[in-house]
Design a protein around this motif. Structure first.
Motif, PDB file in Angstrom:
ATOM      1  N   MET A   1       0.843  -1.079   0.107  1.00  9.35           N
ATOM      2  CA  MET A   1      -0.056   0.096   0.029  1.00  9.35           C
ATOM      3  C   MET A   1       0.918   1.023   0.261  1.00  9.35           C
ATOM      4  SD  MET A   1      -2.834   0.910   2.668  1.00  9.35           S
ATOM      5  CE  MET A   1      -4.325   1.660   1.832  1.00  9.35           C
ATOM      6  N   LEU A   2       0.483   2.147  -1.000  1.00  5.31           N
ATOM      7  CA  LEU A   2       1.472   3.420  -0.846  1.00  5.31           C
ATOM      8  C   LEU A   2       0.730   4.554  -0.141  1.00  5.31           C
ATOM      9  CD1 LEU A   2       3.559   5.212  -2.380  1.00  5.31           C
ATOM     10  CD2 LEU A   2       1.873   5.382  -3.962  1.00  5.31           C
ATOM     11  N   THR A   3       1.220   5.160   0.671  1.00  8.92           N
ATOM     12  CA  THR A   3       0.648   6.417   1.670  1.00  8.92           C
ATOM     13  C   THR A   3       1.623   7.678   0.971  1.00  8.92           C
ATOM     14  OG1 THR A   3       2.062   5.994   3.367  1.00  8.92           O
ATOM     15  CG2 THR A   3       0.066   4.911   3.316  1.00  8.92           C
ATOM     16  N   ILE A   4       0.852   8.612   1.093  1.00  7.52           N
ATOM     17  CA  ILE A   4       1.479  10.000   0.706  1.00  7.52           C
ATOM     18  C   ILE A   4       1.219  10.759   1.831  1.00  7.52           C
ATOM     19  CG2 ILE A   4       1.585  11.852  -0.880  1.00  7.52           C
ATOM     20  CD1 ILE A   4       0.689   9.686  -2.928  1.00  7.52           C
ATOM     21  N   ASN A   5       2.336  11.399   2.418  1.00  7.30           N
ATOM     22  CA  ASN A   5       2.315  12.301   3.349  1.00  7.30           C
ATOM     23  C   ASN A   5       2.115  13.735   2.782  1.00  7.30           C
ATOM     24  OD1 ASN A   5       2.762  14.017   5.611  1.00  7.30           O
ATOM     25  ND2 ASN A   5       4.636  13.113   6.279  1.00  7.30           N
ATOM     26  N   VAL A   6       0.839  14.340   3.363  1.00  9.07           N
ATOM     27  CA  VAL A   6       0.273  15.517   2.575  1.00  9.07           C
ATOM     28  C   VAL A   6       1.110  16.702   2.726  1.00  9.07           C
ATOM     29  CG1 VAL A   6      -1.494  17.070   2.921  1.00  9.07           C
ATOM     30  CG2 VAL A   6      -2.026  14.910   2.934  1.00  9.07           C
ATOM     31  N   ALA A   7       2.025  16.664   3.764  1.00 10.76           N
ATOM     32  CA  ALA A   7       2.901  17.973   4.095  1.00 10.76           C
ATOM     33  C   ALA A   7       4.220  17.644   3.117  1.00 10.76           C
ATOM     34  CB  ALA A   7       3.470  17.724   5.474  1.00 10.76           C
ATOM     35  N   VAL A   8       4.682  16.553   2.883  1.00 13.55           N
ATOM     36  CA  VAL A   8       5.824  16.277   1.879  1.00 13.55           C
ATOM     37  C   VAL A   8       5.098  16.582   0.506  1.00 13.55           C
ATOM     38  CG1 VAL A   8       7.242  14.433   0.726  1.00 13.55           C
ATOM     39  CG2 VAL A   8       6.770  14.273   3.059  1.00 13.55           C
ATOM     40  N   LEU A   9       3.832  16.115   0.196  1.00 12.24           N
ATOM     41  CA  LEU A   9       3.317  16.455  -1.076  1.00 12.24           C
ATOM     42  C   LEU A   9       3.453  18.048  -1.262  1.00 12.24           C
ATOM     43  CD1 LEU A   9       1.974  15.594  -3.920  1.00 12.24           C
ATOM     44  CD2 LEU A   9      -0.029  15.508  -2.647  1.00 12.24           C
ATOM     45  N   LEU A  10       2.830  18.852  -0.175  1.00 11.71           N
ATOM     46  CA  LEU A  10       2.540  20.392  -0.203  1.00 11.71           C
ATOM     47  C   LEU A  10       4.083  20.976  -0.470  1.00 11.71           C
ATOM     48  CD1 LEU A  10      -0.344  21.225   1.969  1.00 11.71           C
ATOM     49  CD2 LEU A  10      -0.213  21.583  -0.571  1.00 11.71           C
ATOM     50  N   ALA A  11       5.007  20.561   0.337  1.00 12.01           N
ATOM     51  CA  ALA A  11       6.409  20.794   0.533  1.00 12.01           C
ATOM     52  C   ALA A  11       6.869  20.734  -1.108  1.00 12.01           C
ATOM     53  CB  ALA A  11       7.098  20.424   1.159  1.00 12.01           C
ATOM     54  N   ALA A  12       6.539  19.652  -1.923  1.00 10.74           N
ATOM     55  CA  ALA A  12       7.104  19.644  -3.163  1.00 10.74           C
ATOM     56  C   ALA A  12       6.695  20.449  -3.991  1.00 10.74           C
ATOM     57  CB  ALA A  12       7.095  17.929  -3.585  1.00 10.74           C
ATOM     58  N   VAL A  13       5.067  20.713  -4.031  1.00 12.70           N
ATOM     59  CA  VAL A  13       4.421  21.597  -4.953  1.00 12.70           C
ATOM     60  C   VAL A  13       4.866  22.879  -4.638  1.00 12.70           C
ATOM     61  CG1 VAL A  13       2.028  22.622  -5.187  1.00 12.70           C
ATOM     62  CG2 VAL A  13       2.348  20.082  -5.059  1.00 12.70           C
ATOM     63  N   ALA A  14       4.997  23.364  -3.325  1.00 15.73           N
ATOM     64  CA  ALA A  14       5.559  24.874  -3.048  1.00 15.73           C
ATOM     65  C   ALA A  14       7.015  24.829  -3.620  1.00 15.73           C
ATOM     66  CB  ALA A  14       5.672  24.950  -1.682  1.00 15.73           C
ATOM     67  N   PHE A  15       7.769  23.994  -3.489  1.00 14.77           N
ATOM     68  CA  PHE A  15       9.241  24.055  -4.206  1.00 14.77           C
ATOM     69  C   PHE A  15       9.059  24.240  -5.389  1.00 14.77           C
ATOM     70  CE2 PHE A  15      12.807  21.896  -6.165  1.00 14.77           C
ATOM     71  CZ  PHE A  15      13.759  22.721  -5.644  1.00 14.77           C
ATOM     72  N   PHE A  16       8.477  23.663  -6.312  1.00 17.83           N
ATOM     73  CA  PHE A  16       8.282  23.762  -7.602  1.00 17.83           C
ATOM     74  C   PHE A  16       7.525  25.089  -8.038  1.00 17.83           C
ATOM     75  CE2 PHE A  16       9.150  18.992  -7.601  1.00 17.83           C
ATOM     76  CZ  PHE A  16      10.414  19.327  -8.356  1.00 17.83           C
ATOM     77  N   ARG A  17       6.864  25.489  -7.258  1.00 18.82           N
ATOM     78  CA  ARG A  17       5.875  26.667  -7.799  1.00 18.82           C
ATOM     79  C   ARG A  17       6.942  28.037  -7.242  1.00 18.82           C
ATOM     80  NH1 ARG A  17       0.541  26.847  -8.784  1.00 18.82           N
ATOM     81  NH2 ARG A  17       0.561  28.905  -8.310  1.00 18.82           N
ATOM     82  N   LEU A  18       7.640  27.528  -6.557  1.00 22.49           N
ATOM     83  CA  LEU A  18       8.697  28.941  -6.232  1.00 22.49           C
ATOM     84  C   LEU A  18       9.827  28.823  -7.005  1.00 22.49           C
ATOM     85  CD1 LEU A  18       8.419  28.911  -2.279  1.00 22.49           C
ATOM     86  CD2 LEU A  18       7.393  30.494  -3.655  1.00 22.49           C
ATOM     87  N   ARG A  19       9.940  27.905  -7.745  1.00 24.64           N
ATOM     88  CA  ARG A  19      11.264  27.906  -8.569  1.00 24.64           C
ATOM     89  C   ARG A  19      11.043  28.651  -9.831  1.00 24.64           C
ATOM     90  NH1 ARG A  19      14.023  22.263  -9.788  1.00 24.64           N
ATOM     91  NH2 ARG A  19      14.790  23.558 -11.509  1.00 24.64           N
ATOM     92  N   ARG A  20       9.787  28.832 -10.164  1.00 22.04           N
ATOM     93  CA  ARG A  20       9.215  29.469 -11.321  1.00 22.04           C
ATOM     94  C   ARG A  20       9.722  31.002 -11.478  1.00 22.04           C
ATOM     95  NH1 ARG A  20       3.147  28.863 -12.106  1.00 22.04           N
ATOM     96  NH2 ARG A  20       3.622  30.378 -13.622  1.00 22.04           N
ATOM     97  N   ARG A  21       9.964  31.662 -12.446  1.00 16.78           N
ATOM     98  CA  ARG A  21      10.260  33.091 -12.619  1.00 16.78           C
ATOM     99  C   ARG A  21       9.178  33.699 -12.061  1.00 16.78           C
ATOM    100  NH1 ARG A  21      14.004  34.429 -17.189  1.00 16.78           N
ATOM    101  NH2 ARG A  21      12.743  36.371 -16.954  1.00 16.78           N
ATOM    102  N   THR A  22       9.485  34.824 -11.321  1.00 18.76           N
ATOM    103  CA  THR A  22       8.627  35.996 -10.860  1.00 18.76           C
ATOM    104  C   THR A  22       7.886  36.531 -11.988  1.00 18.76           C
ATOM    105  OG1 THR A  22      10.073  37.472 -10.500  1.00 18.76           O
ATOM    106  CG2 THR A  22       9.497  36.009  -8.650  1.00 18.76           C
ATOM    107  N   GLU A  23       8.553  36.888 -13.204  1.00 17.40           N
ATOM    108  CA  GLU A  23       7.799  37.373 -14.165  1.00 17.40           C
ATOM    109  C   GLU A  23       6.791  36.891 -14.825  1.00 17.40           C
ATOM    110  OE1 GLU A  23      11.290  37.036 -14.365  1.00 17.40           O
ATOM    111  OE2 GLU A  23      11.772  38.811 -13.387  1.00 17.40           O
TER     112      GLU A  23
END
Length: 68
Positions: A1-23
């Motif tokens: 069974m695969l479990t996903i920690n929501v905090a880890v998932l949100l941290a990954a999403v936030a990391f990739f969103r913040l890597r984008r250019r601000t412009e």
């Protein structure tokens, strides 16, 4: 069974969103990033990692006040 920690998932999403250019971000993108960061903070706050971050912040704050 695969479990996903929501905090880890949100941290990954936030990391990739913040890597984008601000412009390239729209106001909606900026608001969504803030919502994700707040949700991540709420999820991390009651955990041992959250307490460690809080303690580190208090130590850093105390060190800067002691230097004055």
């Amino acid at each position: 069974m695969l479990t996903i920690n929501v905090a880890v998932l949100l941290a990954a999403v936030a990391f990739f969103r913040l890597r984008r250019r601000t412009e390239a971000r729209s106001r909606f993108d900026e608001k969504m990033t803030v919502v994700i960061a707040l949700a991540l903070g709420i999820l991390l706050a009651p955990t041992p990692a959250g307490w460690g971050i809080l303690r580190f912040g208090q130590v850093a704050s105390g060190a800067t006040q002691a230097g004055r």
